[in-house]
Design a protein around this motif. Structure first.
Motif, mmCIF file in Angstrom:
data_model
loop_
_atom_site.group_PDB
_atom_site.id
_atom_site.type_symbol
_atom_site.label_atom_id
_atom_site.label_comp_id
_atom_site.label_asym_id
_atom_site.label_seq_id
_atom_site.Cartn_x
_atom_site.Cartn_y
_atom_site.Cartn_z
ATOM 1 N N PRO A 25 0.598 -2.530 -3.514
ATOM 2 C CA PRO A 25 1.792 -3.077 -4.171
ATOM 3 C C PRO A 25 1.866 -2.716 -5.660
ATOM 4 N N LEU A 26 0.724 -2.621 -6.311
ATOM 5 C CA LEU A 26 0.733 -2.263 -7.733
ATOM 6 C C LEU A 26 1.237 -0.834 -7.948
ATOM 7 N N LYS A 28 3.255 0.791 -5.968
ATOM 8 C CA LYS A 28 4.698 0.781 -5.704
ATOM 9 C C LYS A 28 5.476 0.236 -6.897
ATOM 10 N N GLU A 29 4.907 -0.766 -7.534
ATOM 11 C CA GLU A 29 5.566 -1.360 -8.699
ATOM 12 C C GLU A 29 5.656 -0.338 -9.843
ATOM 13 N N VAL A 30 4.576 0.397 -10.032
ATOM 14 C CA VAL A 30 4.592 1.429 -11.076
ATOM 15 C C VAL A 30 5.615 2.512 -10.752
ATOM 16 N N ARG A 32 8.346 2.296 -9.162
ATOM 17 C CA ARG A 32 9.742 1.856 -9.274
ATOM 18 C C ARG A 32 10.335 2.173 -10.652
ATOM 19 N N LYS A 33 9.483 2.131 -11.670
ATOM 20 C CA LYS A 33 9.896 2.443 -13.041
ATOM 21 C C LYS A 33 11.056 1.558 -13.525
ATOM 22 N N GLU A 34 11.124 0.355 -12.973
ATOM 23 C CA GLU A 34 12.217 -0.531 -13.352
ATOM 24 C C GLU A 34 11.914 -1.294 -14.634
ATOM 25 N N ARG A 35 10.659 -1.431 -14.972
ATOM 26 C CA ARG A 35 10.284 -2.139 -16.193
ATOM 27 C C ARG A 35 8.951 -1.602 -16.701
ATOM 28 N N SER A 37 5.383 -0.801 -17.155
ATOM 29 C CA SER A 37 4.311 -0.911 -16.149
ATOM 30 C C SER A 37 2.922 -0.856 -16.780
ATOM 31 N N CYS A 40 0.561 -3.243 -15.116
ATOM 32 C CA CYS A 40 0.188 -2.790 -13.767
ATOM 33 C C CYS A 40 -0.881 -1.694 -13.846
ATOM 34 N N HIS A 41 -0.700 -0.770 -14.787
ATOM 35 C CA HIS A 41 -1.692 0.295 -14.982
ATOM 36 C C HIS A 41 -3.052 -0.301 -15.350
#
Length: 549
Positions: A25-26, A28-30, A32-35, A37, A40-41
């Motif tokens: 999930p992390l 995928k979150e990165v 997405r580039k929506e905010r 990250s 998350c990194h």
């Protein structure tokens, strides 16, 4: 305080044992580039450091395999940053798991389109350049590890042998994809920051760094035969990789300073023929271009302008020649056809007198293509002229009895009186010019071949006369009929179908059916003009033959 510390240790144990499950999930979150990250990194980096390495690698490689086709470059460049430290934590299992990682990464990189022009490479829309650069960064620590061990001990451990094998495999796969498809040019790329050029350079350097001598890979391998144990593990892909290696070394001169200068040009040409054959045997433009360039550079290394006949007799030379001829005659890309002809001519020039004689006879018997045969006949005329200027013994292959043997094989019509003269126009015109030249040259000399030469000429002209009569009569009647039909039926055809009048004939193996009448008329008129030119040469030759009486 003690309970607090115990609680922290408990949380850390939980994270270490279950944290790898958060990677997916992390990531995928990165992606997405929506905010932002950054956090998350940071979390991913921390998990990579503390979680079980085997579990982490399994999760990360699954993410590589499941890369979104639209975002391959972004995905794997991100994942490489985290796969590398995981591999560095491994022990004896590192070679096997690193092999899996490199296979998965290379599989995804191979899906990316290879840029065709330098501008496309600069734009790097699909990210191949970024991925190649990231791959070099990814493998660098492992290359240094192998080099360090080699420096410490001349006897490599089993572990380091396996590491070298993995890196060797990666380099060879990279040579095939993407470098075999890449458009590389030393003059253009060396002065600019080209990711693909840098990738090619580093791959070649890495092969030497992991104790893979270039001569062993290129020159000795094709000569080992089936007894070599490594052949069992080899396949066509590795042969193609070696072909690219030969191209980078001898054409682009990448890592040429690492190649010993003790090998003879003829030996290098002999070994490179296998790779040239592989490249010319494909229908892809980048492969054919590399094959032609490698052939040219290999021939240019033969500085003494001669090639031992025993090399010509090798089967691989005949196979390469057939591939070259096929490109010259059938390739739809014009600049490849032109370049193939240049290479073909260069090859014939590198042969010695005896080899030329045998090569010309072989091609005239097997080519079945008028254009190729006209090139050979032109070369024969040139060799006869050159032999006249030299007093050496080798040039006797284009004088006297040996010249007559060559002429009997070359001055002939493939289908006898039924030969399609228009299709074989190139061959017939050159052969007539050659015959006229030889008759004029020999009529005032006492070389002993005049009588036999006249007999060959008379036999050839006799059959050619029959062909000309049949062809001129046929094409003349067809042109006359076309004119008559054009006057009588043009109005009826326009009213009935709205289409132009068509006839049915075969010229140069292409049906005229479906061709407008104006185009048919042009073809027929050109054919008759060609036959008039042939006939004028035939008349001149007949005049020379009459003079002997």
């Amino acid at each position: 305080m003690m309970y607090l510390k115990s609680g922290l240790f408990c949380i850390q144990d939980i994270v270490k044992s279950m944290g790898s499950g958060l990677i997916r999930p992390l990531i995928k979150e990165v992606m997405r580039k929506e905010r932002d990250s950054v956090h998350c990194h940071a979390v991913i980096t921390h998990l990579v450091q503390i979680c079980d390495a085997d579990e982490l690698l399994d999760v990360l490689l699954k993410q590589v395999e499941e890369s979104d086709p639209v975002a391959i470059a972004d995905t794997i460049t991100l994942l490489m940053q985290h796969i590398q430290p995981v591999l560095m934590r491994l022990g004896e299992s590192k070679p096997a798991l690193m092999s899996l990682a490199l296979d998965a990464l290379h599989k995804q990189v191979s899906k990316l389109p290879v840029p065709y022009t330098h501008k496309q490479e600069e734009e790097d829309v699909h990210g191949l350049g970024r991925c190649c650069t990231a791959l070099l960064t990814f493998v660098q620590p492992f290359v240094q590890e192998v080099k360090s061990q080699d420096a410490k001990s001349p006897v490599a451990s089993t572990y380091h042998v396996r590491m070298r094998t993995v890196l060797h495999k990666f380099c060879m796969e990279s040579l095939r994809e993407p470098l075999l498809e890449a458009q590389l040019d030393r003059e253009t790329h060396k002065s600019q920051n080209s990711p693909l050029w840098n990738f090619a350079t580093e791959i070649m350097t890495t092969l030497s760094a992991i104790q893979e001598p270039l001569p062993n890979l290129l020159l000795y391998y094709p000569l080992r035969g089936k007894e070599d144990k490594r052949v069992v593990q080899d396949d066509s892909h590795l042969h193609e990789s070696r072909a690219c290696l030969a191209y980078l070394l001898f054409v682009q001169l990448i890592a040429i300073e690492l190649f010993p200068a003790v090998f003879s040009p003829v030996f290098i040409l002999q070994c490179n023929m296998e790779y040239i054959n592989i490249l010319l045997g494909r229908k892809d433009e980048p492969w054919i271009l590399k094959g032609l360039d490698l052939y040219v550079k290999s021939l240019e290394r033969v500085l003494d302008n001669s090639l031992p006949v025993k090399l010509l007799e090798l089967k691989i030379f005949h196979t390469v020649t057939q591939n070259l001829i096929q490109i010259m005659t059938d390739c739809p890309i014009q600049h490849l056809r032109v370049k193939a002809l240049v290479v073909f001519q260069l090859f014939t020039e590198k042969l010695n007198w005896e080899a030329k004689h045998k090569f010309y006879r072989c091609i005239m018997k097997t080519s079945q293509h008028a254009g190729v045969e006209s090139v050979i006949l032109t070369n024969i005329k040139n060799q006869v002229e050159n032999s006249n200027k030299s007093d050496g013994q080798m040039d006797s292959w284009f004088k006297g009895t040996l010249l007559l043997v060559l002429l009997r094989d070359t001055l002939s019509l493939p289908q006898g009186p039924e030969t399609d003269l228009l299709h074989g126009m190139d061959r017939v015109m050159v052969s007539l010019n050659l015959l006229r030249y030889l008759l004029i040259r020999e009529r005032n000399k006492s070389t002993g071949i005049w009588t036999d030469l006249c007999d060959i000429a008379e036999s050839y002209i006799k059959i050619l006369r029959v062909c000309l009569t049949i062809s001129k009569s046929y094409y003349g009647s067809e042109l006359k009929r076309l004119h008559e039909d054009k006057k009588v039926k043009v109005r009826e055809l326009k009213e009935a179908s709205g289409k132009k009048s068509v006839q049915h004939m075969i010229v140069k193996n292409k049906a005229l059916c479906g061709m407008p009448s104006e185009a048919q008329e042009k073809v027929l008129e050109c054919a008759l003009v060609t036959y008039d030119l042939m006939e004028s040469l035939v008349i001149r030759i007949e005049e020379i033959l009459e003079e002997r009486v």
